[in-house]
Design a protein around this motif. Sequence first.
Motif, PDB file in Angstrom:
ATOM      1  N   ARG A 154      -9.715   0.774  -2.281  1.00 21.37           N
ATOM      2  CA  ARG A 154     -10.425  -0.311  -2.689  1.00 21.37           C
ATOM      3  C   ARG A 154     -12.020  -0.036  -2.550  1.00 21.37           C
ATOM      4  O   ARG A 154     -12.463   0.047  -1.293  1.00 21.37           O
ATOM      5  CB  ARG A 154      -9.993  -1.650  -1.992  1.00 21.37           C
ATOM      6  CG  ARG A 154     -10.835  -2.786  -2.472  1.00 21.37           C
ATOM      7  CD  ARG A 154     -10.516  -4.056  -1.969  1.00 21.37           C
ATOM      8  NE  ARG A 154     -11.413  -5.098  -2.598  1.00 21.37           N
ATOM      9  CZ  ARG A 154     -11.470  -6.408  -2.232  1.00 21.37           C
ATOM     10  NH1 ARG A 154     -10.729  -6.803  -1.304  1.00 21.37           N
ATOM     11  NH2 ARG A 154     -12.227  -7.079  -2.855  1.00 21.37           N
ATOM     12  N   PHE A 182      -7.084  -5.703  -4.635  1.00 19.03           N
ATOM     13  CA  PHE A 182      -6.470  -4.338  -4.356  1.00 19.03           C
ATOM     14  C   PHE A 182      -5.503  -4.111  -5.716  1.00 19.03           C
ATOM     15  O   PHE A 182      -4.543  -3.372  -5.657  1.00 19.03           O
ATOM     16  CB  PHE A 182      -5.523  -4.408  -3.113  1.00 19.03           C
ATOM     17  CG  PHE A 182      -6.387  -4.758  -1.931  1.00 19.03           C
ATOM     18  CD1 PHE A 182      -6.711  -3.418  -1.270  1.00 19.03           C
ATOM     19  CD2 PHE A 182      -6.443  -5.590  -1.304  1.00 19.03           C
ATOM     20  CE1 PHE A 182      -7.356  -3.461  -0.173  1.00 19.03           C
ATOM     21  CE2 PHE A 182      -7.405  -5.864  -0.145  1.00 19.03           C
ATOM     22  CZ  PHE A 182      -7.652  -4.560   0.296  1.00 19.03           C
ATOM     23  N   SER A 207       0.734  -1.315   0.024  1.00 21.20           N
ATOM     24  CA  SER A 207       0.045   0.023  -0.061  1.00 21.20           C
ATOM     25  C   SER A 207       1.051   1.250  -0.062  1.00 21.20           C
ATOM     26  O   SER A 207       0.199   2.125  -0.373  1.00 21.20           O
ATOM     27  CB  SER A 207      -0.870  -0.080   1.168  1.00 21.20           C
ATOM     28  OG  SER A 207      -0.143  -0.150   2.301  1.00 21.20           O
TER      29      SER A 207
END
Lengths: 345, 345
Positions: free
Chosen positions: A264, A271, A257
């Motif tokens: 999302r 993702f 991330s």
Amino acid sequence: MVLDLPTPCVIVDGDVLDRNLRTMATAAAGRGIALRPHAKTHKCVEIARRQVELGAAGLTVATVSEAEVFAAAGLDDLFIAYPIWPTPQRAARLRELASRVRLRIGVDSAESAEALATAVPGLEVLVEVDSGHHRSGVTPAQAGALAATAENAGLTVRGVFTFPGHAYGPGRQRQAAQDESAALAEADGPGVRSGGSTPTVALSGADVLTEIRPGVYVFGDAQQLELGTCGWDEVALTVLSTVVSRSGNRFVLDAGSKVLGADRQAWATGFGRLAEHPDARIVALSEHHATVALPDGVPLPHLGDVLRVVPNHVCTTVNLADELIVTAAGAEVDRWRVAARNANT
Amino acid sequence: MVLDLPTPCVIVDGDVLDRNLRTMATAAAGRGIALRPHAKTHKCVEIARRQVELGAAGLTVATVSEAEVFAAAGLDDLFIAYPIWPTPQRAARLRELASRVRLRIGVDSAESAEALATAVPGLEVLVEVDSGHHRSGVTPAQAGALAATAENAGLTVRGVFTFPGHAYGPGRQRQAAQDESAALAEADGPGVRSGGSTPTVALSGADVLTEIRPGVYVFGDAQQLELGTCGWDEVALTVLSTVVSRSGNRFVLDAGSKVLGADRQAWATGFGRLAEHPDARIVALSEHHATVALPDGVPLPHLGDVLRVVPNHVCTTVNLADELIVTAAGAEVDRWRVAARNANT
């Protein structure tokens, strides 16, 4: 790919990017609608200049600091599509900008119109209308009254704008584009009627809209793939990543991330997506791990293999990167600084 | 607050931070467990030095580039808790690091152990064990064999580690801490048995663990608040933001996903919390808008009001910022560079 780069890193296929830019410019011109692309997606001076070279009327930005970055690079027609509150500091920055470039900003309340008129007399504004996204903006029926208040307060009202953000859901694009047209038509302002977003832009009502402001179309992303509003051959930006762990039918990539972003939407299938494995899904994402599931029977990649991740939401991916590595035919040809990264104020 | 800063910006209450650091250091010392905090949360040299000053055995980091940042700042005992794949470039960087600091890294496969041993002979490693999070790591039963393979290949095995990430869910901390202890006990390595995460650290089995690696405890965040693993008085980092739009029982703050991060676990009640309105929820988040819902009957704040957002996941918030603005008694006292921001490779 002949790239030998430390992963994870953000790469852009320059040929796909340029084709995306040209396709949108041609489509807008063909429909007689001005194109004012949202630069929050790419945050790069090089791409902004190319958009203008291809006929863009100017740029859309989200913040005063984004406007400052692009103004400093010579982009001279900027719309800040945001309901800015003019603190004394921010008002001084707006005055400075308005003295150097053609500047317009959004307004969505009488109170902010009056504060803006005091802070930046004569400032050009567009009244923000809510067309169904329900984030900011007045109702179409209220737009005329707000425009009158703004004019009376001393602002120069150039028209109305909306963001049909409720188009971000499967099967919602046509309705959102209709809502956008209906809202802008009902608002019935003189001058600019600005709308558009990548998912709706092909459906925008050319009879109503005078301007469109798509952003994501330059790169594409997994959200657009899953909405059906871009094809795999239109994905220009990916995150190069390395397989670092594997077991069962799953493996782990080193793109988490902190490089992809954690966006999302509820309707997303994961993702992010993989360019080399369209059927794979990123089923879990942490800061430095993307856990990928493959369909049964598909062999796992090897440790050390390098794969390209298509992030869910490319705007937040770009905002995490310091530079974009530009490629042509799989080789690095340039690096562009993400000049407006973290330009949030 | 006497701050007059452009919003959104990330501020840290230096007093709360220091109390968090001291509390964790004291607790670890009292239980006879080494504290090796995860620096991916704060990415700041100033905080790393304070952690060591308060007794930390060294730092945990997630990437080679994070290790390089902290090594350059004089932090000399670093554990990269990640299953690194040694490309030639990365292997050269590991050799360089290992020549300057005490370096350990994670390993979770025979194949990577052999590649690492060839690339960085004698490198110190910890075998990663999966205690229930199912992201990376071998089963506890496989740990001994992998340790033997690694030793035979030429690595120096210093012990085992795990990350009980399945503690991130309501009511799951006690079970995850038990799983962590059980996995590390079954792995039965000599030397280090390293575990710990902020949600489980108070429950970690001091009879099994020799080391804990919490990260988030330095700042706290909305995830920890909602798990019950930190209190509001332990929240040290917030994002200062301005009310820019309002209607009905909702208002919009200028702190969006590009400053907060978009992290939202399925069990989270929203996209962040508000220090001034504990009952409010961020019900929608886009790049520059946080839409906040207040309970019925609670008056909306005014346009221009400045509020503090507690982000869901502070590690990704910090990674978006170039600097942290340090405050004491509501006034700015320092700025710390996020030295390891974007250190993903």
